[in-house]
Design a protein around this motif. Structure first.
Motif, PDB file in Angstrom:
ATOM      1  N   ALA A 169       0.713  -1.318   0.045  1.00  6.96           N
ATOM      2  CA  ALA A 169       0.236  -0.009   0.112  1.00  6.96           C
ATOM      3  C   ALA A 169       1.013   1.300   0.091  1.00  6.96           C
ATOM      4  O   ALA A 169       2.074   1.302  -0.260  1.00  6.96           O
ATOM      5  N   THR A 170       0.222   2.417   0.068  1.00  8.65           N
ATOM      6  CA  THR A 170       1.041   3.954  -0.453  1.00  8.65           C
ATOM      7  C   THR A 170       0.697   4.593   0.575  1.00  8.65           C
ATOM      8  O   THR A 170      -0.222   4.905   1.739  1.00  8.65           O
ATOM      9  N   LEU A 171       1.713   5.181   1.614  1.00  7.35           N
ATOM     10  CA  LEU A 171       1.666   5.968   2.326  1.00  7.35           C
ATOM     11  C   LEU A 171       1.628   7.105   1.734  1.00  7.35           C
ATOM     12  O   LEU A 171       2.192   7.979   1.277  1.00  7.35           O
ATOM     13  N   TYR A 172       0.153   8.037   2.180  1.00  8.80           N
ATOM     14  CA  TYR A 172       0.333   9.665   1.289  1.00  8.80           C
ATOM     15  C   TYR A 172       0.884  10.421   3.140  1.00  8.80           C
ATOM     16  O   TYR A 172       0.365  10.581   4.028  1.00  8.80           O
ATOM     17  N   LEU A 173       1.742  11.497   2.940  1.00  5.42           N
ATOM     18  CA  LEU A 173       2.229  12.592   3.852  1.00  5.42           C
ATOM     19  C   LEU A 173       1.971  14.032   3.399  1.00  5.42           C
ATOM     20  O   LEU A 173       1.515  14.646   2.416  1.00  5.42           O
ATOM     21  N   ALA A 174       1.174  14.039   4.747  1.00  7.87           N
ATOM     22  CA  ALA A 174       0.867  16.223   4.070  1.00  7.87           C
ATOM     23  C   ALA A 174       0.994  17.153   5.434  1.00  7.87           C
ATOM     24  O   ALA A 174       1.500  16.415   6.508  1.00  7.87           O
ATOM     25  N   GLY A 175       1.534  18.425   5.255  1.00  9.21           N
ATOM     26  CA  GLY A 175       1.929  18.871   6.913  1.00  9.21           C
ATOM     27  C   GLY A 175       1.664  20.860   6.096  1.00  9.21           C
ATOM     28  O   GLY A 175       2.305  20.455   4.813  1.00  9.21           O
ATOM     29  N   PHE A 195      -8.261   2.283  -2.053  1.00 11.97           N
ATOM     30  CA  PHE A 195      -8.916   1.753  -0.640  1.00 11.97           C
ATOM     31  C   PHE A 195      -7.520   1.075   0.371  1.00 11.97           C
ATOM     32  O   PHE A 195      -6.886   0.348  -0.447  1.00 11.97           O
ATOM     33  N   GLY A 196      -7.060   0.734   1.627  1.00 15.47           N
ATOM     34  CA  GLY A 196      -6.132   0.439   2.040  1.00 15.47           C
ATOM     35  C   GLY A 196      -4.498   1.302   2.200  1.00 15.47           C
ATOM     36  O   GLY A 196      -3.144   0.849   3.098  1.00 15.47           O
ATOM     37  N   ASP A 197      -4.694   2.161   1.485  1.00 13.98           N
ATOM     38  CA  ASP A 197      -3.710   3.131   2.000  1.00 13.98           C
ATOM     39  C   ASP A 197      -3.639   3.820   3.498  1.00 13.98           C
ATOM     40  O   ASP A 197      -4.764   4.233   3.379  1.00 13.98           O
ATOM     41  N   ARG A 198      -2.168   4.577   3.205  1.00  9.23           N
ATOM     42  CA  ARG A 198      -2.844   5.579   4.482  1.00  9.23           C
ATOM     43  C   ARG A 198      -2.681   6.895   4.310  1.00  9.23           C
ATOM     44  O   ARG A 198      -1.480   7.112   3.275  1.00  9.23           O
ATOM     45  N   ALA A 236     -10.410  11.704   3.507  1.00  8.56           N
ATOM     46  CA  ALA A 236      -9.467   9.873   4.365  1.00  8.56           C
ATOM     47  C   ALA A 236     -10.327   8.995   4.993  1.00  8.56           C
ATOM     48  O   ALA A 236     -10.645   7.873   4.478  1.00  8.56           O
ATOM     49  N   ARG A 237     -10.841   9.946   5.564  1.00  7.21           N
ATOM     50  CA  ARG A 237     -11.795   8.537   6.738  1.00  7.21           C
ATOM     51  C   ARG A 237     -12.978   8.353   5.563  1.00  7.21           C
ATOM     52  O   ARG A 237     -13.692   6.881   6.130  1.00  7.21           O
ATOM     53  N   ASP A 238     -13.770   9.516   5.132  1.00  9.90           N
ATOM     54  CA  ASP A 238     -14.859   9.039   4.363  1.00  9.90           C
ATOM     55  C   ASP A 238     -14.843   7.523   3.492  1.00  9.90           C
ATOM     56  O   ASP A 238     -15.878   7.175   3.203  1.00  9.90           O
ATOM     57  N   VAL A 239     -13.767   7.642   2.867  1.00 10.18           N
ATOM     58  CA  VAL A 239     -13.610   6.832   1.819  1.00 10.18           C
ATOM     59  C   VAL A 239     -12.412   5.552   2.150  1.00 10.18           C
ATOM     60  O   VAL A 239     -11.779   4.430   1.639  1.00 10.18           O
TER      61      VAL A 239
END
Length: 195
Positions: free
Chosen positions: A46-52, A114-117, A137-140
């Motif tokens: 799976a893929t980890l997306y990051l933000a800040g 789905f399954g990504d973080r 993210a929580r909605d999907v």
């Protein structure tokens, strides 16, 4: 600098070191949870997306690079990590057309599966664009990891996993975040088969 100034500086440094060191033991369970979550994510492909924002945008970029490159070892696939803060043209286009609060939501809509973080970094825990990304993210059905400070802000109640630096001092929190991120990367590199 006179002796008094040097002495004051040394005292300030020792206070800072003690404050930093005092935060870390209180976070050990959260850090363990983060390492195990990222290990599971990489073995699932799976893929980890990051933000800040601000310093946390820089931290997101740095952590994405460390996880992508620094976790690969024999028997260990690297972590598929992508910082949503790294494409300035994309960020400014979304900000201009849809508003700054949408700059992370919109690329997630296009790329995340789905399954990504989603891993967000916010010392306040209340940055509107980060909160909007977490809501999406929580909605999907994407899992959410929040790296926060102080009281965790609104992200505390929204995240599946929170890594919280127990201080309101933003500079100190960002310094501790860096220590945590480097430890996590090293742990994932050195320990195959954590699952």
């Amino acid at each position: 600098m006179n002796r008094t100034g040097v002495s004051d500086l040394r005292d300030s440094w020792e206070e800072y070191v003690q404050a930093s060191a005092g935060c870390l033991p209180r976070m050990s369970g959260q850090i363990e949870q983060l390492v195990l979550e990222l290990d599971d994510l990489r073995h699932r492909g799976a893929t980890l997306y990051l933000a800040g924002n601000g310093g946390s945008a820089s931290a997101a970029s740095h952590l994405a690079q460390d996880l992508l490159k620094g976790t690969a070892a024999p028997g260990n696939p690297p972590i598929r990590a992508l910082s949503l803060t790294d494409n300035l043209s994309m960020l400014t286009a979304y900000a201009n057309d849809l508003g700054y609060d949408r700059v992370f939501v919109e690329p997630l809509k296009v790329m995340a599966k789905f399954g990504d973080r989603l891993l967000v970094i916010s010392c306040s825990g209340s940055s509107p664009n980060v909160v909007a990304a977490v809501r999406y993210a929580r909605d999907v059905g994407l899992g959410v990891i929040a790296v926060t400070a102080g009281d965790g802000g609104s992200l505390r109640a929204m995240a599946d996993i929170e890594v919280n630096v127990p201080t309101k001092d933003v500079g100190l929190a960002e310094a501790v975040h860096a220590v945590v991120f480097h430890f996590v990367t090293q742990a994932l590199h050195d320990r195959p088969g954590l699952r």
